[in-house]
Design a protein around this motif. Structure first.
Motif, PDB file in Angstrom:
ATOM      1  N   THR A   1       0.694   7.297   2.813  1.00 19.57           N
ATOM      2  CA  THR A   1       1.888   8.197   2.308  1.00 19.57           C
ATOM      3  C   THR A   1       3.233   7.968   2.868  1.00 19.57           C
ATOM      4  OG1 THR A   1       1.284   9.284   4.450  1.00 19.57           O
ATOM      5  CG2 THR A   1       0.179  10.034   2.425  1.00 19.57           C
ATOM      6  N   ARG A   2       3.988   8.786   2.501  1.00 18.42           N
ATOM      7  CA  ARG A   2       5.664   8.498   3.239  1.00 18.42           C
ATOM      8  C   ARG A   2       5.620   8.577   4.791  1.00 18.42           C
ATOM      9  NH1 ARG A   2       9.618  11.908   4.601  1.00 18.42           N
ATOM     10  NH2 ARG A   2      11.734  11.156   4.520  1.00 18.42           N
ATOM     11  N   GLU A   3       4.936   9.684   5.273  1.00 20.06           N
ATOM     12  CA  GLU A   3       4.831   9.794   6.699  1.00 20.06           C
ATOM     13  C   GLU A   3       4.086   8.650   7.320  1.00 20.06           C
ATOM     14  OE1 GLU A   3       3.472  13.077  10.069  1.00 20.06           O
ATOM     15  OE2 GLU A   3       3.228  13.517   8.015  1.00 20.06           O
ATOM     16  N   GLU A   4       3.196   8.113   6.806  1.00 14.55           N
ATOM     17  CA  GLU A   4       2.502   7.080   7.524  1.00 14.55           C
ATOM     18  C   GLU A   4       2.980   5.588   7.414  1.00 14.55           C
ATOM     19  OE1 GLU A   4      -2.158   8.680   6.374  1.00 14.55           O
ATOM     20  OE2 GLU A   4      -0.947   7.348   4.778  1.00 14.55           O
ATOM     21  N   ALA A   5       3.647   5.658   6.064  1.00 13.13           N
ATOM     22  CA  ALA A   5       4.709   4.433   5.977  1.00 13.13           C
ATOM     23  C   ALA A   5       5.783   4.124   7.080  1.00 13.13           C
ATOM     24  CB  ALA A   5       5.246   4.415   4.395  1.00 13.13           C
ATOM     25  N   HIS A   6       6.414   5.478   7.411  1.00 14.65           N
ATOM     26  CA  HIS A   6       7.441   5.314   8.516  1.00 14.65           C
ATOM     27  C   HIS A   6       6.772   4.969   9.816  1.00 14.65           C
ATOM     28  CE1 HIS A   6      10.730   7.575   5.852  1.00 14.65           C
ATOM     29  NE2 HIS A   6      10.487   6.503   5.609  1.00 14.65           N
ATOM     30  N   ASP A   7       5.513   5.506  10.011  1.00 13.17           N
ATOM     31  CA  ASP A   7       5.275   5.290  11.106  1.00 13.17           C
ATOM     32  C   ASP A   7       4.669   3.741  11.512  1.00 13.17           C
ATOM     33  OD1 ASP A   7       4.977   7.879  12.083  1.00 13.17           O
ATOM     34  OD2 ASP A   7       2.952   8.403  11.484  1.00 13.17           O
ATOM     35  N   LEU A   8       4.031   3.181  10.284  1.00  9.62           N
ATOM     36  CA  LEU A   8       3.763   1.855  10.388  1.00  9.62           C
ATOM     37  C   LEU A   8       5.080   1.330  10.427  1.00  9.62           C
ATOM     38  CD1 LEU A   8       1.317   1.836   7.574  1.00  9.62           C
ATOM     39  CD2 LEU A   8       0.865   1.231   9.790  1.00  9.62           C
ATOM     40  N   LEU A   9       6.190   1.334   9.976  1.00  8.26           N
ATOM     41  CA  LEU A   9       7.589   0.655  10.249  1.00  8.26           C
ATOM     42  C   LEU A   9       7.894   0.602  11.575  1.00  8.26           C
ATOM     43  CD1 LEU A   9       9.267   1.742   6.724  1.00  8.26           C
ATOM     44  CD2 LEU A   9       8.417  -0.723   7.452  1.00  8.26           C
TER      45      LEU A   9
ATOM     46  N   TRP B   1      11.222   4.141   0.834  1.00 12.48           N
ATOM     47  CA  TRP B   1      10.688   4.706   1.841  1.00 12.48           C
ATOM     48  C   TRP B   1      11.222   3.673   3.004  1.00 12.48           C
ATOM     49  CZ3 TRP B   1       4.906   5.866   0.458  1.00 12.48           C
ATOM     50  CH2 TRP B   1       4.819   7.062  -0.194  1.00 12.48           C
ATOM     51  N   ILE B   2      11.163   2.427   2.508  1.00 10.30           N
ATOM     52  CA  ILE B   2      11.873   1.462   3.554  1.00 10.30           C
ATOM     53  C   ILE B   2      13.410   1.645   3.680  1.00 10.30           C
ATOM     54  CG2 ILE B   2      12.353  -1.199   3.645  1.00 10.30           C
ATOM     55  CD1 ILE B   2       9.726  -1.589   2.492  1.00 10.30           C
TER      56      ILE B   2
ATOM     57  N   ARG C   1       0.833  -1.258  -0.069  1.00 10.31           N
ATOM     58  CA  ARG C   1       0.048   0.034  -0.040  1.00 10.31           C
ATOM     59  C   ARG C   1       0.907   1.331  -0.046  1.00 10.31           C
ATOM     60  NH1 ARG C   1      -3.752  -2.973   3.729  1.00 10.31           N
ATOM     61  NH2 ARG C   1      -6.159  -2.774   2.622  1.00 10.31           N
ATOM     62  N   PHE C   2       2.090   1.146   0.364  1.00 11.75           N
ATOM     63  CA  PHE C   2       3.039   2.321   0.315  1.00 11.75           C
ATOM     64  C   PHE C   2       3.117   2.987  -1.062  1.00 11.75           C
ATOM     65  CE2 PHE C   2       6.247   1.297   3.968  1.00 11.75           C
ATOM     66  CZ  PHE C   2       4.958   0.930   4.769  1.00 11.75           C
ATOM     67  N   GLY C   3       2.318   4.250  -1.061  1.00 14.58           N
ATOM     68  CA  GLY C   3       2.641   5.048  -2.380  1.00 14.58           C
ATOM     69  C   GLY C   3       1.237   4.610  -3.263  1.00 14.58           C
ATOM     70  N   LYS C   4       0.594   3.589  -3.143  1.00 15.59           N
ATOM     71  CA  LYS C   4      -0.405   2.876  -3.907  1.00 15.59           C
ATOM     72  C   LYS C   4      -1.485   3.954  -3.858  1.00 15.59           C
ATOM     73  CE  LYS C   4      -3.555  -0.877  -4.588  1.00 15.59           C
ATOM     74  NZ  LYS C   4      -3.612  -0.836  -5.973  1.00 15.59           N
TER      75      LYS C   4
ATOM     76  N   GLY D   1      -1.175  -6.297   5.733  1.00 11.99           N
ATOM     77  CA  GLY D   1      -0.805  -5.100   5.225  1.00 11.99           C
ATOM     78  C   GLY D   1      -1.764  -3.883   5.838  1.00 11.99           C
ATOM     79  N   ALA D   2      -1.417  -3.893   6.973  1.00 11.92           N
ATOM     80  CA  ALA D   2      -2.142  -2.982   7.771  1.00 11.92           C
ATOM     81  C   ALA D   2      -2.321  -1.315   7.312  1.00 11.92           C
ATOM     82  CB  ALA D   2      -1.789  -2.823   9.318  1.00 11.92           C
ATOM     83  N   ARG D   3      -3.192  -0.666   7.778  1.00 15.29           N
ATOM     84  CA  ARG D   3      -3.149   0.893   7.156  1.00 15.29           C
ATOM     85  C   ARG D   3      -2.828   1.828   8.093  1.00 15.29           C
ATOM     86  NH1 ARG D   3      -7.855   2.234   3.329  1.00 15.29           N
ATOM     87  NH2 ARG D   3      -6.673   3.914   2.925  1.00 15.29           N
TER      88      ARG D   3
END
Length: 323
Positions: A34-42, A67-68, A22-25, A291-293
């Motif tokens: 989004t990029r910020e949300e991706a980093h929060d999820l990681l 982003w990873i 879902r990153f960037g999808k 694949g959590a959001r």
């Protein structure tokens, strides 16, 4: 979080893998993560002990890997198991295929975006009918020998094509596929069974995507009297027009009802039970890709590692799937 060896690879991974497709999808014009949300999820994955991260060269047009890579740059690379994929990408200047030339181009792009010297697990995203599989396997074998890849995997394809690839690798003494990534969840129909039987017979680890049937097995969707799916706003069911046809079969609703009953018995959530049923597969090792959001969703999914099913509870869900 509990950890286990990933099939025959010798790589230690968490019982749950975090998927970043879902990153960037974009879906219906909306960026799912989004990029910020991706980093929060990681960050959340790290907090809950998930060390296994799944991505692909094509996710988010390469943004998932980028982003990873940014996130990994502030950490010890050796603490994480990164899986990526080759094929289906517009990131290479060559045609998307599994020719030696393209595989070489794609691994270099993936390593550059991730900011690393190697990936732990490298999948072929699909089978390429236009390229001799032996040529693809020979190139992948060289990547392992060179240290750019630690282990090989194969994503969705017909069982006979996976069999062909395994036979070619064995006959030519090439690095085999040790991990597979099919779509599999408790409500999936019997068309997947031949593939899973092959994985069991060949001792292949299975890391299924869509382990919650696109979110249907979380219990957040409702079934309307006319059979249509009632989906919450901004959920996958509301963004994906074919959601009901793809996931919401009569079998799926029956399986969900049994999962919800078991969840009530265990004081767990339906998502945790659906994931635990996969983790406890009897015939093959199964490590679901979630694949959590949101961080809260990821925390809930990670909680699947903290529960266990009795034999009777496991069989109740299995029986509902076969009904």
């Amino acid at each position: 979080m509990e950890y286990t060896r990933l099939g025959k690879t010798g790589i230690e991974v968490s019982e749950v893998c975090f998927g970043t497709w879902r990153f960037g999808k974009e879906s219906s014009g909306v960026v799912e993560t989004t990029r910020e949300e991706a980093h929060d999820l990681l960050d959340a994955a790290e907090e809950h002990g998930i060390n296994f991260i799944d991505t692909a060269n094509t996710y988010g047009g390469g943004d998932s890997e980028r982003w990873i890579g940014e996130w990994l740059d502030e950490r010890d690379r050796e603490d994480y198991v990164i899986a990526s994929k080759v094929y289906w990408s517009n990131e290479s200047r060559f045609s998307a295929n599994l020719s030696p030339k393209n595989v070489r181009a794609e691994i270099e792009g993936t390593l550059d975006r991730l900011g690393t010297d190697y990936v732990d697990l490298y999948y072929i995203h699909r089978f390429d009918d236009g390229t001799d599989v032996e040529r693809t396997l020979a190139t992948l074998n060289d990547l392992v020998r060179e240290g750019k890849v630690r282990a090989l995997g194969a994503s969705s394809m017909a069982a006979w094509k996976l069999t062909k690839a395994l036979w070619k690798a064995d006959a030519r003494d090439l690095q085999p596929f040790d991990v597979t990534q099919p779509m599999f969840h408790a409500a999936r129909d019997e068309t997947i069974d031949e593939y899973l039987d092959l994985c069991a017979d060949q001792d292949l680890a299975v890391c299924p995507y869509s382990p919650l049937a696109g979110g249907l097995l979380t219990g957040k969707y409702e079934r309307a009297p006319d059979g249509e799916v009632i989906a919450p706003d901004d959920s996958r069911g509301s963004l994906f027009e074919e959601f009901g046809e793809y996931y919401a079969s009569s079998r799926a609703w029956d399986v969900l009802a049994e999962i919800e009953a078991v969840a009530s018995d265990l004081d767990a959530t339906p998502a945790q039970v659906a994931l635990r049923w996969l983790i406890e597969q009897r015939e093959f090792q199964c490590i679901p890709i979630v694949g959590a959001r949101t961080p809260d969703q990821l925390a809930e999914n990670a909680g699947a590692a903290a529960i266990s099913l009795s034999d009777a509870q496991y069989e109740r869900i299995a029986d509902a799937r076969q009904a």
